[in-house]
Design an enzyme around this catalytic site. Structure first.
Site, PDB file in Angstrom:
ATOM      1  N   ILE A 200      24.548  13.407 -58.196  1.00 59.63           N
ATOM      2  CA  ILE A 200      24.099  13.460 -56.801  1.00 59.63           C
ATOM      3  C   ILE A 200      24.969  14.406 -55.969  1.00 59.63           C
ATOM      4  O   ILE A 200      24.542  14.887 -54.921  1.00 59.63           O
ATOM      5  CB  ILE A 200      24.082  12.034 -56.204  1.00 59.63           C
TER       6      ILE A 200
ATOM      7  N   HIS B 241      30.533   7.505 -68.676  1.00 58.74           N
ATOM      8  CA  HIS B 241      29.650   8.655 -68.444  1.00 58.74           C
ATOM      9  C   HIS B 241      30.388   9.934 -68.785  1.00 58.74           C
ATOM     10  O   HIS B 241      31.599  10.035 -68.607  1.00 58.74           O
ATOM     11  CB  HIS B 241      29.142   8.700 -66.999  1.00 58.74           C
TER      12      HIS B 241
HETATM   13  P1  AMP Z   1      33.395   9.585 -61.866  1.00 56.62           P
HETATM   14  O1  AMP Z   1      34.111   9.916 -60.583  1.00 56.62           O
HETATM   15  O2  AMP Z   1      33.901  10.298 -63.065  1.00 56.62           O
HETATM   16  O3  AMP Z   1      33.319   8.078 -62.071  1.00 56.62           O
HETATM   17  O4  AMP Z   1      31.923  10.117 -61.684  1.00 56.62           O
HETATM   18  C1  AMP Z   1      30.921   9.414 -61.028  1.00 56.62           C
HETATM   19  C2  AMP Z   1      29.882  10.417 -60.639  1.00 56.62           C
HETATM   20  O5  AMP Z   1      28.709   9.722 -60.273  1.00 56.62           O
HETATM   21  C3  AMP Z   1      30.264  11.301 -59.448  1.00 56.62           C
HETATM   22  O6  AMP Z   1      30.269  12.661 -59.844  1.00 56.62           O
HETATM   23  C4  AMP Z   1      29.164  11.002 -58.428  1.00 56.62           C
HETATM   24  O7  AMP Z   1      28.776  12.136 -57.672  1.00 56.62           O
HETATM   25  C5  AMP Z   1      28.054  10.489 -59.301  1.00 56.62           C
HETATM   26  N1  AMP Z   1      27.100   9.608 -58.649  1.00 56.62           N
HETATM   27  C6  AMP Z   1      27.371   8.546 -57.855  1.00 56.62           C
HETATM   28  N2  AMP Z   1      26.231   7.969 -57.437  1.00 56.62           N
HETATM   29  C7  AMP Z   1      25.218   8.682 -57.988  1.00 56.62           C
HETATM   30  C8  AMP Z   1      23.800   8.587 -57.931  1.00 56.62           C
HETATM   31  N3  AMP Z   1      23.184   7.643 -57.225  1.00 56.62           N
HETATM   32  N4  AMP Z   1      23.068   9.492 -58.610  1.00 56.62           N
HETATM   33  C9  AMP Z   1      23.677  10.463 -59.330  1.00 56.62           C
HETATM   34  N5  AMP Z   1      25.000  10.598 -59.431  1.00 56.62           N
HETATM   35  C10 AMP Z   1      25.776   9.730 -58.755  1.00 56.62           C
END
Ligand code: AMP
Length: 113
Positions: free
Chosen positions: A31, A99
């Site tokens: 996102i 992820h």
């Molecule tokens: P991390 O900081 O490695 O845990 O990565 C989490 C990722 O999830 C971040 O890059 C966020 O931008 C992404 N993220 C959070 N909420 C969403 C969402 N609703 N849809 C897509 N990506 C998301």
């Protein structure tokens, strides 16, 4: 494990731009993209992080990595890309559901911050 925003994406409770969906894994655009291509690859099973993967997840781990490489090919990242997984607070993990970030489409600097 507590429900996260990624569980909600898996269950289609919140929208996401999904690029791949199979029995074991989901891939969707981040996102808040940090590069022209920024895709998240996640297992459907709610595993907290790489640190909590178990031996029984060996096939799943391979599946996620092969999927990352396949998506990179499909997205045309012929110049290279980066695959990152953040683990825990020092690693900068904000969503406690394993992820992999697939990042590409520009030259990425090293080392990361
Ligand atoms: P991390 O900081 O490695 O845990 O990565 C989490 C990722 O999830 C971040 O890059 C966020 O931008 C992404 N993220 C959070 N909420 C969403 C969402 N609703 N849809 C897509 N990506 C998301």
């Amino acid at each position: 494990m507590a429900e996260t925003i990624f569980t909600k994406i898996i269950n289609r409770e919140i929208p996401a731009e999904i690029l791949h969906d199979d029995e074991l894994a989901l891939a969707f655009r981040d996102i808040s993209p940090q590069a022209p291509v920024h895709v998240l690859i996640i297992p459907k099973e709610p595993i907290e992080s790489l640190a909590t993967l178990q031996t029984e997840h060996q096939a799943l781990a391979g599946h996620l990595l092969l999927l990352a490489a396949k998506l990179a090919r499909q997205l045309g990242l012929t110049n290279g890309y980066r695959l990152v997984t953040n683990i825990g607070s020092d690693g900068g993990q904000s969503v406690p559901h394993l992820h992999f970030h697939l990042l590409g489409g520009r030259e990425l600097s090293w080392p990361p911050g």
